[in-house]
Design an enzyme around this catalytic site. Structure first.
Site, PDB file in Angstrom:
ATOM      1  N   CYS A  11       6.814  13.270   4.108  1.00  0.00           N
ATOM      2  CA  CYS A  11       7.603  12.939   5.303  1.00  0.00           C
ATOM      3  C   CYS A  11       9.098  12.802   5.006  1.00  0.00           C
ATOM      4  CB  CYS A  11       7.084  11.665   5.952  1.00  0.00           C
ATOM      5  SG  CYS A  11       5.338  11.729   6.316  1.00  0.00           S
ATOM      6  N   HIS A  38      12.393   8.106  10.461  1.00  0.00           N
ATOM      7  CA  HIS A  38      11.143   8.875  10.457  1.00  0.00           C
ATOM      8  C   HIS A  38      10.199   8.225  11.465  1.00  0.00           C
ATOM      9  CE1 HIS A  38       7.504  10.770   9.416  1.00  0.00           C
ATOM     10  NE2 HIS A  38       7.021   9.795   8.672  1.00  0.00           N
ATOM     11  N   ASN A  50       3.232  11.158  14.412  1.00  0.00           N
ATOM     12  CA  ASN A  50       3.931  11.350  13.135  1.00  0.00           C
ATOM     13  C   ASN A  50       3.840  12.829  12.742  1.00  0.00           C
ATOM     14  OD1 ASN A  50       4.733  11.473  10.486  1.00  0.00           O
ATOM     15  ND2 ASN A  50       3.536   9.716   9.799  1.00  0.00           N
TER      16      ASN A  50
HETATM   17  O1  UT7 Z   1       4.525   9.122   7.249  1.00  0.00           O
HETATM   18  C1  UT7 Z   1       3.879   8.151   6.485  1.00  0.00           C
HETATM   19  C2  UT7 Z   1       2.498   7.960   7.048  1.00  0.00           C
HETATM   20  N1  UT7 Z   1       1.952   6.671   7.029  1.00  0.00           N
HETATM   21  C3  UT7 Z   1       2.293   5.639   7.817  1.00  0.00           C
HETATM   22  O2  UT7 Z   1       3.287   5.586   8.454  1.00  0.00           O
HETATM   23  C4  UT7 Z   1       1.316   4.533   7.878  1.00  0.00           C
HETATM   24  C5  UT7 Z   1       1.881   3.161   7.827  1.00  0.00           C
HETATM   25  N2  UT7 Z   1       0.879   2.220   8.263  1.00  0.00           N
HETATM   26  C6  UT7 Z   1       0.600   2.045   9.564  1.00  0.00           C
HETATM   27  O3  UT7 Z   1       1.225   2.627  10.425  1.00  0.00           O
HETATM   28  C7  UT7 Z   1      -0.454   1.032   9.934  1.00  0.00           C
HETATM   29  O4  UT7 Z   1      -0.910   0.395   8.767  1.00  0.00           O
HETATM   30  C8  UT7 Z   1      -1.638   1.660  10.692  1.00  0.00           C
HETATM   31  C9  UT7 Z   1      -1.214   2.066  12.076  1.00  0.00           C
HETATM   32  C10 UT7 Z   1      -2.189   2.862   9.947  1.00  0.00           C
HETATM   33  C11 UT7 Z   1      -2.767   0.627  10.841  1.00  0.00           C
HETATM   34  O5  UT7 Z   1      -2.273  -0.523  11.499  1.00  0.00           O
HETATM   35  P1  UT7 Z   1      -2.593  -1.964  10.894  1.00  0.00           P
HETATM   36  O6  UT7 Z   1      -1.985  -2.933  11.812  1.00  0.00           O
HETATM   37  O7  UT7 Z   1      -2.128  -1.961   9.467  1.00  0.00           O
HETATM   38  O8  UT7 Z   1      -4.149  -2.016  11.011  1.00  0.00           O
HETATM   39  P2  UT7 Z   1      -5.238  -2.215   9.865  1.00  0.00           P
HETATM   40  O9  UT7 Z   1      -5.319  -1.002   8.983  1.00  0.00           O
HETATM   41  O10 UT7 Z   1      -4.986  -3.541   9.224  1.00  0.00           O
HETATM   42  O11 UT7 Z   1      -6.560  -2.278  10.719  1.00  0.00           O
HETATM   43  C12 UT7 Z   1      -6.809  -3.331  11.648  1.00  0.00           C
HETATM   44  C13 UT7 Z   1      -8.148  -3.075  12.310  1.00  0.00           C
HETATM   45  C14 UT7 Z   1      -9.265  -2.763  11.332  1.00  0.00           C
HETATM   46  O12 UT7 Z   1     -10.431  -3.414  11.786  1.00  0.00           O
HETATM   47  P3  UT7 Z   1     -10.922  -4.777  11.093  1.00  0.00           P
HETATM   48  O13 UT7 Z   1     -11.162  -4.410   9.661  1.00  0.00           O
HETATM   49  O14 UT7 Z   1      -9.805  -5.755  11.263  1.00  0.00           O
HETATM   50  O15 UT7 Z   1     -12.161  -5.105  11.869  1.00  0.00           O
HETATM   51  C15 UT7 Z   1      -9.448  -1.267  11.446  1.00  0.00           C
HETATM   52  O16 UT7 Z   1     -10.756  -0.853  11.168  1.00  0.00           O
HETATM   53  O17 UT7 Z   1      -8.070  -1.939  13.184  1.00  0.00           O
HETATM   54  C16 UT7 Z   1      -9.141  -1.045  12.913  1.00  0.00           C
HETATM   55  N3  UT7 Z   1      -8.696   0.317  13.201  1.00  0.00           N
HETATM   56  C17 UT7 Z   1      -8.789   0.877  14.420  1.00  0.00           C
HETATM   57  N4  UT7 Z   1      -9.265   0.418  15.581  1.00  0.00           N
HETATM   58  C18 UT7 Z   1      -9.210   1.233  16.650  1.00  0.00           C
HETATM   59  C19 UT7 Z   1      -8.127   1.217  12.356  1.00  0.00           C
HETATM   60  N5  UT7 Z   1      -7.856   2.340  13.024  1.00  0.00           N
HETATM   61  C20 UT7 Z   1      -8.250   2.166  14.300  1.00  0.00           C
HETATM   62  C21 UT7 Z   1      -8.229   2.964  15.447  1.00  0.00           C
HETATM   63  N6  UT7 Z   1      -8.705   2.456  16.598  1.00  0.00           N
HETATM   64  N7  UT7 Z   1      -7.723   4.211  15.444  1.00  0.00           N
END
Ligand code: UT7
Length: 312
Positions: free
Chosen positions: A112, A237, A267
């Site tokens: 990215c 980004h 993204n």
């Molecule tokens: O260009 C570089 C690319 N990468 C990035 O920019 C990623 C940077 N990171 C992020 O943007 C965030 O970490 C995410 C958007 C990927 C995730 O957000 P988060 O607030 O860090 O969520 P999390 O991974 O801590 O997940 C929270 C919960 C989990 O459930 P439990 O374990 O708390 O029960 C996940 O299983 O959300 C769940 N979850 C979803 N729920 C509904 C994960 N993905 C989804 C989804 N829909 N698509």
């Protein structure tokens, strides 16, 4: 000699996939995606449109908007992690399609951050008077790497291409300063696995991004002898609105001074900064002599930022 942008182009696929469409495909909700990422919809290119097609359309528009012909281009740099194939490079494919008969061509892999890496590479050739006109393309068909069974990554990404022509611009304008960086120890947080799908430790990438986007933005301002007050526009980004917001707050900028396209395109990796720049310039939000900060991060891990004064 100052290197700056004299032409802009982009390609956005027609096919829109909304969060509601994804709700029907996997265990997710519009609400979760919007609140955690800011994304409402993304574009997914059709089977026939590969990375080089998107790159070609964006490049053609950038060359035309620079009032140049394809054979005025001396070097083509294509930033992508989703080439059609490992070789010939996307840059060679579009060199032929554009008819850029004088151009050298190479692809650049910095995920990215690739567009920022490409711009900084182009700057070196312009400022040493080696080349006159360089085409830099940020393009990604990330849909090829999406595992549609993995909701934590499938909802994030989209396809697009952005392109610029970098040439000499008047004194005081163009790229004022830059920073590039990498930390391979963070490689396991974001990578392509043996099945050619994206694997990501979202929380780790999030923490890194929030820290690095803020630091790098301040570093390029400092290197250019500028302060936060001098910034007219921030182009971060477009990975996640919460990461973008953190960098905006670090620069103490009002909300209308940050580019936001993540809700429409998701993204798009190396394409996200140039397609956002394109929209802000075309809508008139970015004016000649505005100070811009462009900042990105990505797999590698990599990061990069540029401070620039807009205009030829
Ligand atoms: O260009 C570089 C690319 N990468 C990035 O920019 C990623 C940077 N990171 C992020 O943007 C965030 O970490 C995410 C958007 C990927 C995730 O957000 P988060 O607030 O860090 O969520 P999390 O991974 O801590 O997940 C929270 C919960 C989990 O459930 P439990 O374990 O708390 O029960 C996940 O299983 O959300 C769940 N979850 C979803 N729920 C509904 C994960 N993905 C989804 C989804 N829909 N698509």
């Amino acid at each position: 000699m100052n290197a700056g942008i004299i032409g802009l182009g982009r390609y956005i696929p027609d096919n829109v996939i909304t969060n509601i469409d994804l709700e029907k495909k996997m265990d997710t909700t519009d609400e979760w995606i919007k609140t955690r990422t800011g994304i409402e919809e993304r574009r997914i290119a059709s089977e026939e449109i590969d990375t080089s097609h998107m790159a070609y359309y964006a490049a053609k528009e950038a060359i035309e908007s620079a009032n140049l012909q394809a054979d005025d281009i001396d070097l083509i740099l294509v930033a992508t992690v989703t080439p059609d194939q490992s070789f010939p490079s996307v840059s060679c494919v579009i060199q032929e399609r554009l008819g850029a008969t004088k151009a050298a061509a190479m692809d650049l892999s910095a995920a990215c951050s690739g567009f920022i890496y490409g711009m900084v590479t182009a700057k070196q050739f312009i400022e040493t008077n080696t080349y006159k006109h360089i085409l830099v393309v940020g393009v990604e068909k990330l849909s090829k790497l999406i595992d549609w069974n993995e909701r934590s990554t499938a909802v994030l990404f989209g396809d697009a291409a952005g392109a610029v022509v970098i040439s000499q611009v008047s004194e005081g304008r163009g790229i004022l300063s830059f920073e590039l960086g990498s930390d391979g120890t963070g490689g396991p947080h974001l990578y392509e696995n043996e099945r050619k799908k994206i694997i990501m430790n979202g929380r780790e990438v999030f923490k890194f991004a929030v820290r690095q986007m803020g630091e790098s933005s301040l570093n390029v301002l400092h290197k250019a002898g500028l302060t936060k007050e001098d910034v007219n526009f921030l182009i971060p980004h477009q990975a996640n609105i919460r990461i973008m917001e953190a960098s905006r707050q670090r620069l103490e900028l009002p909300i209308e001074k940050m580019s936001k396209t993540v809700h429409k395109y998701g993204n798009t990796s190396a394409a996200s900064i140039p397609i956002s720049l394109y929209e802000e310039v075309k809508s008139g939000k970015i004016q000649v002599d505005d100070v811009l900060v462009m900042v990105g991060f990505g797999g590698g891990l990599t990061w990069g930022a540029i401070a620039m004064k807009w205009g030829k």
